[in-house]
Design a protein around this motif. Structure first.
Motif, PDB file in Angstrom:
ATOM      1  N   TRP A  75       0.875  -1.234  -0.096  1.00 58.67           N
ATOM      2  CA  TRP A  75       0.021  -0.010   0.102  1.00 58.67           C
ATOM      3  C   TRP A  75       0.821   1.209  -0.037  1.00 58.67           C
ATOM      4  O   TRP A  75       0.272   2.307  -0.324  1.00 58.67           O
ATOM      5  N   ASN A  76       2.112   0.830   0.226  1.00 59.32           N
ATOM      6  CA  ASN A  76       3.104   2.443   0.301  1.00 59.32           C
ATOM      7  C   ASN A  76       3.340   2.785  -1.190  1.00 59.32           C
ATOM      8  O   ASN A  76       3.772   3.998  -1.430  1.00 59.32           O
ATOM      9  N   LYS A  77       2.925   2.151  -2.310  1.00 56.84           N
ATOM     10  CA  LYS A  77       2.775   2.229  -3.597  1.00 56.84           C
ATOM     11  C   LYS A  77       1.688   3.350  -3.833  1.00 56.84           C
ATOM     12  O   LYS A  77       1.818   3.861  -4.937  1.00 56.84           O
ATOM     13  N   LEU A  78       0.706   3.607  -3.117  1.00 54.04           N
ATOM     14  CA  LEU A  78      -0.345   4.213  -3.195  1.00 54.04           C
ATOM     15  C   LEU A  78       0.359   5.979  -3.130  1.00 54.04           C
ATOM     16  O   LEU A  78       0.023   6.554  -2.136  1.00 54.04           O
ATOM     17  N   ASN A  79       1.092   6.488  -3.985  1.00 53.86           N
ATOM     18  CA  ASN A  79       1.919   7.556  -4.070  1.00 53.86           C
ATOM     19  C   ASN A  79       1.676   8.127  -5.593  1.00 53.86           C
ATOM     20  O   ASN A  79       1.591   7.609  -6.390  1.00 53.86           O
ATOM     21  N   PRO A  96      -6.502   2.178   2.250  1.00 50.45           N
ATOM     22  CA  PRO A  96      -5.304   2.725   2.717  1.00 50.45           C
ATOM     23  C   PRO A  96      -5.628   3.139   3.941  1.00 50.45           C
ATOM     24  O   PRO A  96      -6.556   3.634   4.610  1.00 50.45           O
ATOM     25  N   THR A  98      -2.644   4.695   6.025  1.00 51.42           N
ATOM     26  CA  THR A  98      -1.679   6.076   6.632  1.00 51.42           C
ATOM     27  C   THR A  98      -2.355   7.266   5.941  1.00 51.42           C
ATOM     28  O   THR A  98      -2.770   7.195   4.887  1.00 51.42           O
ATOM     29  N   GLN A 101      -0.806   7.659   2.331  1.00 50.88           N
ATOM     30  CA  GLN A 101      -1.749   7.024   1.287  1.00 50.88           C
ATOM     31  C   GLN A 101      -2.824   7.526   1.131  1.00 50.88           C
ATOM     32  O   GLN A 101      -3.329   7.761  -0.165  1.00 50.88           O
ATOM     33  N   ARG A 102      -3.611   7.879   1.932  1.00 51.10           N
ATOM     34  CA  ARG A 102      -4.964   8.529   2.081  1.00 51.10           C
ATOM     35  C   ARG A 102      -4.785   9.733   1.011  1.00 51.10           C
ATOM     36  O   ARG A 102      -5.755   9.935   0.157  1.00 51.10           O
ATOM     37  N   PHE A 105      -4.152   8.946  -2.715  1.00 55.27           N
ATOM     38  CA  PHE A 105      -5.422   8.375  -3.283  1.00 55.27           C
ATOM     39  C   PHE A 105      -6.652   9.785  -3.450  1.00 55.27           C
ATOM     40  O   PHE A 105      -7.304   9.854  -4.600  1.00 55.27           O
TER      41      PHE A 105
END
Length: 282
Positions: A75-79, A96, A98, A101-102, A105
């Motif tokens: 989920w750290n790739k949510l950038n 997500p 953190t 992350q949020r 998104f």
């Protein structure tokens, strides 16, 4: 002399033809758009089963419909940098957690990104491991608020297509039979939200829905949206995504599959193509 000129011209034409053919082939093999799915796949056997099934199914659908499908549990790739490569984000089972992350998104969605979520990705209950601590996502984006209750066991339902004018539902039958699922009830009435467009709901002919054993796990009446979109964003949510499992005998074997309904499958495919900006086939 003329023969040499003709040979040179013919050689040039052959080269040009090859270059055009190569360019056309490259264009045809380029994916129309790219999809990235995020998942956790821990703890609940039913959610793990669904994620495993979904990753295989989406890969096949991607090949058939000429888009690219990737999946990750990181989920750290949510950038912003990572998401810039993708036109559609899918949440298969969770959300997500953190702030970074949020925020990434939310920015992605506000800037026109596409999103598809399944079942548990909308879950929020305070207190629980997934409390309602993200107002933008649960109240504004999804519009559903917190989770309230669910049916049990996972059972098939008759699904009514509420809106047949949306691009993903055009040409769909008025009613179709879903794959078995654990159905969720929500805190907020989505019909009261001007931004929410309900696409599908549980038809009343499905009642009683669920087998129990607890009485509250069997629904006898009510209105339950199961597929909807928020018109302020390019998004769609599916309540589907919980396979039936053999918990009772401790085998945790999968007893049902989410992608076992032809019409439901087509609705998901139509949705992905719509989110990716490609015309859905009807």
């Amino acid at each position: 002399m003329m023969t040499k000129i003709f040979r040179t011209i013919r050689f040039i034409l052959v080269v040009i033809t090859l270059l055009i053919s190569t360019a056309c082939f490259a264009q045809k093999t380029q994916p129309a758009f790219r999809v990235i799915a995020f998942y956790t796949a821990k703890n609940d056997a039913a959610h793990i089963s669904f994620v495993d099934e979904a990753n295989k199914w989406f890969a096949q659908v991607a090949a058939q419909n000429h888009f690219a499908y990737d999946a990750t549990s990181d989920w750290n790739k949510l950038n912003a940098k990572f998401l810039s490569k993708y036109k559609v984000v899918v949440f298969l089972d969770t959300r997500p957690e953190t702030k970074a992350q949020r925020d990434a998104f939310e920015t992605y969605m506000r800037n026109g990104g596409g999103w598809m979520g399944f079942h548990f990705s909308a879950f929020a209950l305070t207190p629980s491991d997934y409390p309602q601590n993200w107002d933008w996502y649960h109240n504004e984006f999804l519009g559903s608020g917190s989770y309230v209750s669910n049916t049990w066991r996972p059972t098939s339902a008759s699904i009514k297509v509420e809106d047949r004018n949306h691009p993903v539902t055009k040409g769909m039958p008025v009613l179709f039979r879903s794959a078995p699922n654990e159905w969720y009830r929500w805190e907020k009435d989505l019909r009261q939200n001007k931004d929410i467009r309900i696409l599908c709901s549980i038809d009343t002919c499905s009642f009683p829905l669920g087998t129990g054993p607890k009485p509250e796990e069997i629904w006898h009446s009510g209105y339950y949206p199961v597929v909807w979109t928020n018109t302020r964003y390019k998004m769609i949510y599916f309540n589907m995504g919980h396979n039936d499992m053999d918990y009772e005998h401790g085998t945790n074997q999968t007893l049902s599959h989410t992608f076992d309904s032809t019409v439901e499958d087509q609705l998901i495919i139509n949705s992905l193509l719509w989110l990716g900006g490609k015309q859905a086939a009807h």
